[in-house]
Design a protein around this motif. Structure first.
Motif, mmCIF file in Angstrom:
data_model
loop_
_atom_site.group_PDB
_atom_site.id
_atom_site.type_symbol
_atom_site.label_atom_id
_atom_site.label_comp_id
_atom_site.label_asym_id
_atom_site.label_seq_id
_atom_site.Cartn_x
_atom_site.Cartn_y
_atom_site.Cartn_z
ATOM 1 N N ARG A 90 0.907 -1.382 -0.013
ATOM 2 C CA ARG A 90 0.053 -0.123 -0.019
ATOM 3 C C ARG A 90 0.863 1.319 0.062
ATOM 4 N N TYR A 91 1.852 1.246 0.807
ATOM 5 C CA TYR A 91 2.713 2.592 1.014
ATOM 6 C C TYR A 91 3.935 2.271 0.487
ATOM 7 N N ALA A 92 4.529 3.641 -0.020
ATOM 8 C CA ALA A 92 6.003 3.445 -0.248
ATOM 9 C C ALA A 92 6.562 4.791 -0.555
ATOM 10 N N ASN A 93 7.620 5.102 -0.113
ATOM 11 C CA ASN A 93 8.349 6.587 -0.262
ATOM 12 C C ASN A 93 9.714 6.248 -0.822
ATOM 13 N N VAL A 94 10.164 7.101 -1.750
ATOM 14 C CA VAL A 94 11.471 6.614 -2.328
ATOM 15 C C VAL A 94 12.200 8.283 -2.628
ATOM 16 N N SER A 95 13.444 8.131 -1.960
ATOM 17 C CA SER A 95 14.361 9.404 -2.325
ATOM 18 C C SER A 95 15.329 9.066 -3.441
ATOM 19 N N LEU A 96 15.321 9.589 -4.579
ATOM 20 C CA LEU A 96 16.174 9.172 -5.666
ATOM 21 C C LEU A 96 16.938 10.102 -5.952
ATOM 22 N N PRO A 97 18.251 9.963 -5.936
ATOM 23 C CA PRO A 97 19.296 10.986 -6.639
ATOM 24 C C PRO A 97 19.707 10.576 -8.109
ATOM 25 N N MET A 98 19.818 11.710 -8.869
ATOM 26 C CA MET A 98 20.234 11.431 -10.024
ATOM 27 C C MET A 98 21.541 12.903 -10.226
ATOM 28 N N ASP A 99 22.668 12.410 -10.088
ATOM 29 C CA ASP A 99 23.747 13.403 -10.229
ATOM 30 C C ASP A 99 23.528 14.480 -9.174
ATOM 31 N N THR A 101 20.945 16.053 -8.601
ATOM 32 C CA THR A 101 19.418 16.079 -8.420
ATOM 33 C C THR A 101 19.068 15.179 -7.254
ATOM 34 N N LEU A 102 18.012 15.574 -6.307
ATOM 35 C CA LEU A 102 17.280 14.621 -5.537
ATOM 36 C C LEU A 102 15.639 14.783 -5.444
ATOM 37 N N VAL A 103 15.077 13.823 -5.624
ATOM 38 C CA VAL A 103 13.625 13.758 -5.867
ATOM 39 C C VAL A 103 12.970 12.631 -4.777
ATOM 40 N N ASP A 104 12.062 13.194 -4.299
ATOM 41 C CA ASP A 104 11.203 12.505 -3.344
ATOM 42 C C ASP A 104 9.980 12.128 -3.989
ATOM 43 N N VAL A 105 9.379 10.823 -3.765
ATOM 44 C CA VAL A 105 8.077 10.454 -3.975
ATOM 45 C C VAL A 105 7.459 9.518 -3.113
ATOM 46 N N ALA A 106 6.213 9.856 -2.684
ATOM 47 C CA ALA A 106 5.479 9.279 -1.656
ATOM 48 C C ALA A 106 4.043 8.612 -2.138
ATOM 49 N N LEU A 107 3.745 7.284 -2.063
ATOM 50 C CA LEU A 107 2.523 6.953 -2.457
ATOM 51 C C LEU A 107 1.676 6.276 -1.567
ATOM 52 N N ARG A 176 6.255 0.168 -7.534
ATOM 53 C CA ARG A 176 6.709 -1.496 -7.484
ATOM 54 C C ARG A 176 6.584 -1.677 -6.016
ATOM 55 N N ARG A 177 7.142 -0.669 -5.153
ATOM 56 C CA ARG A 177 7.092 -1.250 -3.757
ATOM 57 C C ARG A 177 5.741 -1.149 -3.170
ATOM 58 N N ALA A 178 5.230 -0.187 -3.318
ATOM 59 C CA ALA A 178 3.756 -0.197 -2.905
ATOM 60 C C ALA A 178 2.715 -1.146 -3.165
ATOM 61 N N SER A 179 2.768 -1.619 -4.671
ATOM 62 C CA SER A 179 1.952 -2.476 -5.029
ATOM 63 C C SER A 179 2.573 -3.784 -5.108
ATOM 64 N N ARG A 180 3.412 -4.116 -4.448
ATOM 65 C CA ARG A 180 3.897 -5.560 -4.206
ATOM 66 C C ARG A 180 3.019 -6.282 -3.233
ATOM 67 N N SER A 185 -4.154 -10.028 3.243
ATOM 68 C CA SER A 185 -5.355 -9.034 3.546
ATOM 69 C C SER A 185 -5.281 -7.842 2.933
ATOM 70 N N ILE A 186 -6.411 -7.014 3.133
ATOM 71 C CA ILE A 186 -6.754 -5.603 2.467
ATOM 72 C C ILE A 186 -5.855 -4.748 3.580
ATOM 73 N N PRO A 187 -4.999 -4.038 3.313
ATOM 74 C CA PRO A 187 -4.296 -3.066 4.241
ATOM 75 C C PRO A 187 -5.005 -1.822 4.394
ATOM 76 N N SER A 188 -6.048 -2.112 5.175
ATOM 77 C CA SER A 188 -7.087 -0.861 5.748
ATOM 78 C C SER A 188 -7.912 -1.403 6.663
ATOM 79 N N THR A 189 -8.112 -0.802 7.906
ATOM 80 C CA THR A 189 -9.349 -1.278 8.738
ATOM 81 C C THR A 189 -10.602 -1.064 8.351
#
Length: 193
Positions: A90-99, A101-107, A176-180, A185-189
């Motif tokens: 369900r959840y994932a966050n990635v901090s990704l460098p490219m030279d 640059t640093l980008v953060d994505v949270a899902l 990829r991480r959040a959908s694996r 079970s369903i990840p929700s109360t």
């Protein structure tokens, strides 16, 4: 089998797309926008999704309709392939460098569509013929159509190509991480997503 095939035909675009969330990163991308093709190839490869996209659009007007509509169709394909979301992380966050640059994505694959896009340091207007503002249009369309909450943030960076590339790579890895599948079970109360 977490696969989907989607089509969208409007007066502005014609898109055919197939997606396998549990693929190996193979891709066939064919849009009339070279830089966008490159970004979608990176998305497939770094997400390890099998992805085929054939898109035509009114690029004689500009690239907006094609980029946004591909985001819509890709988001719809992700939502369909996820099905009832049983067992996903369900959840994932990635901090990704490219030279430089640093980008953060949270899902959050929540069923609640929401998109936040912050790229205040993205100073250049174009990468080749691609308007850099189209990255925001793509991610918003993608997040809303996938019915997920998505935050894409530029921490720092100066090269517009690197910034947008890091956004696509980080989004792919986060998805990829959040959908694996990690349990049964369903990840929700609430019992549904």
């Amino acid at each position: 089998m977490r696969k989907s095939k989607r089509e969208r035909t409007t007066k502005e675009t014609q898109i055919e797309l197939s997606l396998d969330l549990d693929g190996t990163g193979t891709y066939t991308i064919d849009t009339p926008i070279g830089f966008f093709n490159h970004m979608l190839e990176l998305f497939a490869k770094h997400g390890r999704f099998d992805l085929a996209i054939k898109a035509k659009g009114d690029v004689n007007v500009d690239f907006h309709h094609t980029v946004e509509d591909v985001g819509i169709v890709l988001g719809e394909a992700v939502a369909e392939a996820l099905g009832d979301k049983k067992g996903i992380e369900r959840y994932a966050n990635v901090s990704l460098p490219m030279d430089e640059t640093l980008v953060d994505v949270a899902l959050d694959i929540s069923g609640r569509p929401y998109a936040v896009y912050k790229a205040d340091g993205l100073a250049r207007d174009k990468v080749g013929e691609f308007d850099t503002e189209l990255a925001a249009d793509f991610f918003r369309a993608f997040a809303v159509s996938a019915k997920m909450t998505m935050h894409v943030s530029l921490s720092y960076g100066t090269n517009a190509h690197h910034i947008i590339e890091a956004m696509f790579k980080a989004s792919a890895v986060a998805l990829r991480r959040a959908s694996r599948i990690t349990n049964e079970s369903i990840p929700s109360t609430k019992g549904i997503l």
